[in-house]
Design a protein around this motif. Structure first.
Motif, PDB file in Angstrom:
ATOM      1  N   ARG A 191       1.971   9.733   6.040  1.00 45.83           N
ATOM      2  CA  ARG A 191       1.141  10.191   7.147  1.00 45.83           C
ATOM      3  C   ARG A 191       0.429   9.002   7.786  1.00 45.83           C
ATOM      4  O   ARG A 191      -0.018   8.088   7.079  1.00 45.83           O
ATOM      5  CB  ARG A 191       0.061  11.167   6.660  1.00 45.83           C
ATOM      6  CG  ARG A 191       0.578  12.488   6.147  1.00 45.83           C
ATOM      7  CD  ARG A 191      -0.623  13.356   5.800  1.00 45.83           C
ATOM      8  NE  ARG A 191      -0.246  14.607   5.178  1.00 45.83           N
ATOM      9  CZ  ARG A 191      -1.128  15.520   4.774  1.00 45.83           C
ATOM     10  NH1 ARG A 191      -2.427  15.282   4.909  1.00 45.83           N
ATOM     11  NH2 ARG A 191      -0.723  16.641   4.224  1.00 45.83           N
ATOM     12  N   PRO A 192       0.302   8.997   9.115  1.00 42.67           N
ATOM     13  CA  PRO A 192      -0.467   7.918   9.760  1.00 42.67           C
ATOM     14  C   PRO A 192      -1.903   7.915   9.257  1.00 42.67           C
ATOM     15  O   PRO A 192      -2.512   8.976   9.105  1.00 42.67           O
ATOM     16  CB  PRO A 192      -0.412   8.269  11.245  1.00 42.67           C
ATOM     17  CG  PRO A 192       0.574   9.363  11.389  1.00 42.67           C
ATOM     18  CD  PRO A 192       0.800   9.989  10.068  1.00 42.67           C
ATOM     19  N   LEU A 193      -2.438   6.738   8.998  1.00 45.62           N
ATOM     20  CA  LEU A 193      -3.811   6.652   8.501  1.00 45.62           C
ATOM     21  C   LEU A 193      -4.801   7.132   9.553  1.00 45.62           C
ATOM     22  O   LEU A 193      -5.744   7.857   9.251  1.00 45.62           O
ATOM     23  CB  LEU A 193      -4.134   5.203   8.116  1.00 45.62           C
ATOM     24  CG  LEU A 193      -5.550   4.955   7.590  1.00 45.62           C
ATOM     25  CD1 LEU A 193      -5.803   5.738   6.306  1.00 45.62           C
ATOM     26  CD2 LEU A 193      -5.776   3.469   7.337  1.00 45.62           C
ATOM     27  N   LYS A 194      -4.580   6.731  10.790  1.00 39.72           N
ATOM     28  CA  LYS A 194      -5.445   7.157  11.894  1.00 39.72           C
ATOM     29  C   LYS A 194      -4.653   8.112  12.780  1.00 39.72           C
ATOM     30  O   LYS A 194      -4.169   7.739  13.842  1.00 39.72           O
ATOM     31  CB  LYS A 194      -5.933   5.948  12.694  1.00 39.72           C
ATOM     32  CG  LYS A 194      -6.785   4.978  11.883  1.00 39.72           C
ATOM     33  CD  LYS A 194      -7.194   3.784  12.725  1.00 39.72           C
ATOM     34  CE  LYS A 194      -8.037   2.805  11.911  1.00 39.72           C
ATOM     35  NZ  LYS A 194      -8.398   1.609  12.705  1.00 39.72           N
ATOM     36  N   GLN A 258      -1.239   3.034   0.268  1.00 38.09           N
ATOM     37  CA  GLN A 258      -1.271   2.811   1.713  1.00 38.09           C
ATOM     38  C   GLN A 258      -0.351   1.667   2.110  1.00 38.09           C
ATOM     39  O   GLN A 258      -0.341   0.607   1.476  1.00 38.09           O
ATOM     40  CB  GLN A 258      -2.701   2.509   2.158  1.00 38.09           C
ATOM     41  CG  GLN A 258      -2.853   2.247   3.643  1.00 38.09           C
ATOM     42  CD  GLN A 258      -4.304   2.040   4.039  1.00 38.09           C
ATOM     43  OE1 GLN A 258      -5.186   2.785   3.613  1.00 38.09           O
ATOM     44  NE2 GLN A 258      -4.568   1.024   4.847  1.00 38.09           N
ATOM     45  N   LEU A 259       0.427   1.890   3.149  1.00 38.27           N
ATOM     46  CA  LEU A 259       1.315   0.879   3.724  1.00 38.27           C
ATOM     47  C   LEU A 259       0.655   0.320   4.977  1.00 38.27           C
ATOM     48  O   LEU A 259       0.308   1.071   5.892  1.00 38.27           O
ATOM     49  CB  LEU A 259       2.663   1.499   4.078  1.00 38.27           C
ATOM     50  CG  LEU A 259       3.715   0.561   4.677  1.00 38.27           C
ATOM     51  CD1 LEU A 259       4.269  -0.375   3.608  1.00 38.27           C
ATOM     52  CD2 LEU A 259       4.853   1.370   5.319  1.00 38.27           C
ATOM     53  N   THR A 260       0.479  -0.997   5.014  1.00 40.84           N
ATOM     54  CA  THR A 260      -0.145  -1.648   6.165  1.00 40.84           C
ATOM     55  C   THR A 260       0.866  -2.571   6.819  1.00 40.84           C
ATOM     56  O   THR A 260       1.347  -3.526   6.195  1.00 40.84           O
ATOM     57  CB  THR A 260      -1.395  -2.443   5.743  1.00 40.84           C
ATOM     58  OG1 THR A 260      -2.324  -1.557   5.118  1.00 40.84           O
ATOM     59  CG2 THR A 260      -2.051  -3.098   6.945  1.00 40.84           C
ATOM     60  N   ILE A 261       1.197  -2.289   8.063  1.00 36.62           N
ATOM     61  CA  ILE A 261       2.172  -3.079   8.812  1.00 36.62           C
ATOM     62  C   ILE A 261       1.438  -4.150   9.592  1.00 36.62           C
ATOM     63  O   ILE A 261       0.504  -3.865  10.344  1.00 36.62           O
ATOM     64  CB  ILE A 261       2.994  -2.173   9.742  1.00 36.62           C
ATOM     65  CG1 ILE A 261       3.767  -1.152   8.895  1.00 36.62           C
ATOM     66  CG2 ILE A 261       3.943  -2.984  10.605  1.00 36.62           C
ATOM     67  CD1 ILE A 261       4.389  -0.046   9.679  1.00 36.62           C
TER      68      ILE A 261
END
Length: 312
Positions: A191-194, A258-261
């Motif tokens: 899911r998108p964090l924001k 969490q995946l951070t691009i």
């Protein structure tokens, strides 16, 4: 499974919307990004998978469209993809191959090929098909797959706002295996964090053919883009061999990381994302479609690599 089915599937995909040498036979258009996955430790009771413990790992992420045409306009692709290589401390990788539709179209590889052939019978040009008419015929021919087909049809109605605003699903069930050897069937969801809901309509007339990658680059110019990874825990009655079954919505859901691009990168297109390459601490179910995808991806990978070697 017949040894010819993966070959038949790739041959049918090539006939469906044309052959584009040197490219993936599906999800040909895509961009790669450098990322970091940070687990929160909540998966530790369920698995020994290194990337799901407590230390961050680097990752390579590819966002993509579904057609085999690498020049296809973003708004013409009904399903979007997000594929991930988690880079493990020992140099190995664990893969996830996700799409914006939470289930597969069928649980039988032969039926899948039949469905592709029906879609191919609704060609409107050399490299295009009328997906709307194709789905209508599929609903008539395969009424038992109504749920999945209607979900696909729904995604044809309006282009997505952004790769960064979508939910992504690896579709299949997997088994997490802990230090005591206990297995727990799960399904993943990104899911998108924001997450922002928007009622604004995106007109395909005003969209660039590459608007999704352009949008993501603009977002990354201002900062990072992040997704949260959840697992849903299966109960004894939940099927692990049927990717058309999404499981009841009341199953326990746990946020595990969490995946951070961070930025766009340019690795070679030969990179393979294999949904069965899951690594230590994760096991595969007896799912015919999952294993069929492994073999079909191998056929596609082999063909595009041979074609690229022939290019002067």
């Amino acid at each position: 499974m017949s040894n010819t089915l993966p070959q038949d599937a790739i041959n049918t995909l090539e006939q469906l919307q044309g052959k584009f040498p040197g490219n993936r036979r599906a999800h040909a258009k895509g961009e790669f990004y450098e990322a970091v996955f940070t687990p929160n430790g909540k998966a530790i009771p369920y698995t020994t998978a290194p990337h799901l413990q407590s230390e961050p790992v680097t990752a390579t992420v590819r966002f993509s469209n579904s057609p085999p045409d690498p020049t296809a306009a973003d708004f013409l692709s009904p399903a979007k993809g997000m594929s991930i290589h988690f880079h493990q401390p020992d140099g190995s990788t664990s893969h996830q191959v996700c799409t914006t539709i939470p289930m597969f179209i069928t649980k039988d590889p032969k039926t899948f090929i039949e469905m592709l052939k029906i879609l191919g019978s609704h060609k409107t040009g050399v490299h295009s098909i009328d997906l709307g008419l194709g789905i209508v015929q599929l609903l008539t021919t395969f009424p038992e797959h109504k749920k999945t087909l209607l979900a696909l049809k729904e995604q044809l109605k309006q282009p997505p706002i952004s790769y960064a605003a979508l939910h992504y699903y690896p579709i299949h069930a997997f088994y997490l295996v802990n230090a005591e050897g206990k297995r727990q069937a799960i399904k993943y969801e990104w899911r998108p964090l924001k997450e922002k809901k928007s009622s604004s309509f995106l007109s395909s007339i005003n969209l660039s053919t590459n608007y999704l990658s352009e949008d993501l680059e603009k977002r990354l110019d201002k900062g990072t883009v992040s997704f949260e990874l959840f697992i849903r825990l299966a109960e004894d009655t939940d099927a692990t061999d049927d990717p058309t079954d999404t499981w009841p919505t009341d199953r326990q859901k746990i946020l595990i990381g969490q995946l951070t691009i961070n930025k766009k990168i340019f690795p070679t297109e030969s990179l393979l994302f294999d949904p069965t390459n899951v690594g230590k601490g994760i096991e595969l179910p007896d799912d015919p479609i999952l294993h069929f995808r492994h073999e079909s991806y191998a056929v596609s990978y082999d063909r595009r690599n041979k074609e690229n070697k022939k290019t002067p």
